[in-house]
Design a protein around this motif. Structure first.
Motif: not given
Length: 311
Positions: A177-198
């Motif tokens: 649960x802790x892993x999901x709660x921390x890594x899923x928002x991090x994954x979305x943040x990485x998409x926004x920062x590094x992959x805006x075109x997709x």
């Protein structure tokens, strides 16, 4: 227990609507559709689903060794089929993530990417719903209707809570649960920062998917109603309101709640309750057919292949 109750509640709402409107009028509306019109609706539903598959695929393939699209499509289609019979319209996320885990894609990454796609869809639906909510405020000038933004904010909040509850229920250990709660928002943040075109592509494809879905609603409304359906943009806005309501996990895939909302919103443009319910129920049946017929064929093909491989 909760799934059973949500299904029972949804069916009770449908039964109440049929009792109020009259089963005969609804059946007459459903049987009014011609085979060519049904084929058009099926093609539009399949097209919207295909766009959804492309949308998630182009996010998931970033930094992942994802299967080729022709192998990914059945996985997506089957996950979508499961999502149609689970509360809250987020069962497809969990199912797709579980299937992709067999292809060595971490569940946090797949959940993060599919959640980003789901959030985009909710935002597009919310923006499209604003004109419809404004029309409702004029039709029913009540204080609650004049606060359309508050209604959307409440729906979005419930959607976010629903996603959290599903993740909580499906997490068997606190560590996960802790892993999901921390890594899923991090994954979305990485998409926004590094992959805006997709993400921008995802936004555009989601908008196109909305219009294709609205065209399916427009086609089915035109098929069951003796009067012409509203314009595509009007249908898209009114349909978006009921779609947002369907995200709230009260019943399976919004059954009953979406229909009640549809009667209210499409009533503002002159469509009768009988025609709206006929259209919604007919569209549900066609969507289930589009989802489960290919999914069943795929499952049978897998089973036959495994049996032949075993000997």
């Amino acid at each position: 227990m909760l799934p059973t109750l949500s299904l029972a509640f949804g069916l009770a709402l449908i039964a109440a609507l049929l009792g109020w409107i009259g089963t005969g009028a609804v059946v007459a509306g459903i049987t009014r559709i011609s085979l060519p019109a049904a084929a058009v609706v099926v093609a539009l539903v399949a097209g919207a689903t295909f766009l959804g598959a492309i949308n998630t695929y182009q996010l998931l393939r970033i930094d992942n060794q994802i299967p080729p699209f022709h192998r990914y499509l059945p996985l997506y289609w089957f996950s979508w089929s499961l999502g149609l019979v689970l509360p809250g319209q987020i069962g497809d996320m969990a199912a797709l993530s579980a299937l992709l885990r067999k292809h060595d894609i971490p569940i946090t990454r797949s959940l993060g990417r599919t959640l980003a796609d789901k959030i985009t869809s909710i935002i597009i639906f919310a923006l499209a719903a604003l004109p419809g909510i404004a029309a409702l405020a004029v039709e029913f000038p009540l204080p609650i209707m004049q606060r359309g933004t508050a209604v959307i904010a409440a729906i979005l909040s419930v959607c976010a809570i629903s996603v959290t509850l599903v993740l909580l229920r499906n997490s068997l250990r606190l560590r996960h649960l802790i892993q999901l709660a921390t890594e899923i928002p991090r994954e979305i943040t990485l998409l926004i920062r590094h992959h805006p075109i997709p993400l921008l592509n995802n936004l555009l494809l989601t908008l196109i998917k909305l219009l294709v879905t609205a065209a399916a609603y427009q086609a089915v409304l035109g098929a069951v109603s003796p009067i012409p359906p509203p314009s595509l943009t009007t249908v898209a806005s009114l349909m978006s309101i009921s779609a947002l309501v369907a995200y709230v996990p009260v019943t399976f895939n919004g059954i009953g709640t979406a229909e009640i909302t549809g009667v209210a919103v499409f009533g503002t443009v002159g469509l009768s309750a009988a025609n709206v319910i006929s259209a919604y129920l007919l569209l549900r049946l066609l969507v289930l057919a589009v989802a489960w017929i290919p999914s069943t064929v795929w499952l049978l093909t897998l089973a036959i292949g495994r049996k032949n491989a075993a000997g």
